[in-house]
Write an enzyme that holds these catalytic residues in place. Sequence first.
Site, short mmCIF file in Angstrom:
data_model
loop_
_atom_site.label_atom_id
_atom_site.label_comp_id
_atom_site.label_asym_id
_atom_site.label_seq_id
_atom_site.Cartn_x
_atom_site.Cartn_y
_atom_site.Cartn_z
N GLY A 127 2.48 5.77 -3.26
CA GLY A 127 3.52 6.57 -3.89
C GLY A 127 3.29 6.74 -5.38
CB THR A 178 -1.00 0.03 1.17
OG1 THR A 178 -0.31 0.09 2.41
CG2 THR A 178 -1.90 -1.20 1.15
CG ASP A 179 4.16 2.46 2.73
OD1 ASP A 179 3.48 3.46 3.00
OD2 ASP A 179 4.78 1.82 3.59
CB ILE A 180 4.57 0.10 -3.56
CG1 ILE A 180 5.79 -0.38 -2.78
CG2 ILE A 180 4.85 0.12 -5.05
CD1 ILE A 180 6.09 -1.86 -2.93
#
Length: 395
Positions: A173, A168-170
């Site tokens: 971003g 979910t970070d990726i």
Amino acid sequence: MTEALSGIKVLDLTRVLAGPLCTMVLGDLGAEVIKIEAPGGSDDTRTWGPPFKNEVSAYYLCANRNKKSLTVNLKSEEGKEIIRNLINECDVLIHNFKTGTMERLGLDYESLSNINKGLVYCSITGFGETGPYKHLPGYDYIIQAMCGLMSITGDSESGPQKVGVAITDILTGLYACVGIQAALIEKSKSGTGQKLDISLFDAGVSSLVNIASNYLMSEKIPGLLGNVHANIVPYQTFDTSNGKMVIAIGNDRQFEKFTHIIGSESLITDPLFINNAKRVENRDLLIPILQQALGAKPTEYWQELCNENGIPCGPINNLEKVFQNEQVLVREMVIEKEHPEAGKIKLVGSPLKLSKTPVQVKQHPPLPGEHTNEILKGLGYTEDQIIEYKNKNIV
């Protein structure tokens, strides 16, 4: 050589992964990125490890190339003034402080857009700037749990599992990167910037794609899917005589070819398996038949036959095999760069292959404050002022 985002200047007040990944992609595409940290360095990933190389964290290196580093104490008035001075010449500001932090610092969108009306201002938070969860911190693992992703990942034996990377970070971003570039295009028409409110939670919910659509249409709560596909059969892992591999049959024509490969042609006309919908309905009957056939030969045997017949398949590679793979090397997905402390480092290359404006890796992931003097002098600060600010822990 001209780069796609040449002339775009980005002020990066992010740390960890979602924000730094976004700004690294912008930097890879040619934007000038200034990474802001507190004096001494405040990106948490600088201390995340092992592995370290000469005390430089591998985690930090993964998302911070093509940036300059300026250290600023944002709790000081002088430090906030440095940010305001930089805003005059920046196109983009991106931060991932908790909701309300930038307002308390006086560095919110309304304040900074009064200085630069063309500013594209991107906020990345765990849950967004509206709603009952807006003040909660959000780490990827928590988001994977709350957005439903873990409820479909894993199997009955393992229980709910997270994805092996901070997915979910990726995604957040990358969504931020897309949104920023869209806002820059709109700015080229209107002359004014805008604010982007991007959250990990929203990105996590969006990652459910077809599984979310299945639920919204049927209102049936899906269980743990393991290594199978909810809507396609066969589309999963199989045991071979020497390991495991993935077979991914995308349509009935491929399934017909596959039955010939494994010597089970009678499956084509069996009314239980005659099309994908029937195969999904009767997967518990079909999979053991396929597994028995595939278990008789090694992965390499099946991979060669499937490749020859256009059947999507692949072995389950560990990272040693991945980074020794000829395809990875030919596609320049491993690059080398000199680092002033770590020496020669290997980094994952960019997946963006642009014919006219190719990605260039010009700057190693910077040391804390490596470019502080250069940037402040460019803003008109004198050598004496910079020394004074360093002595006062302002920069």
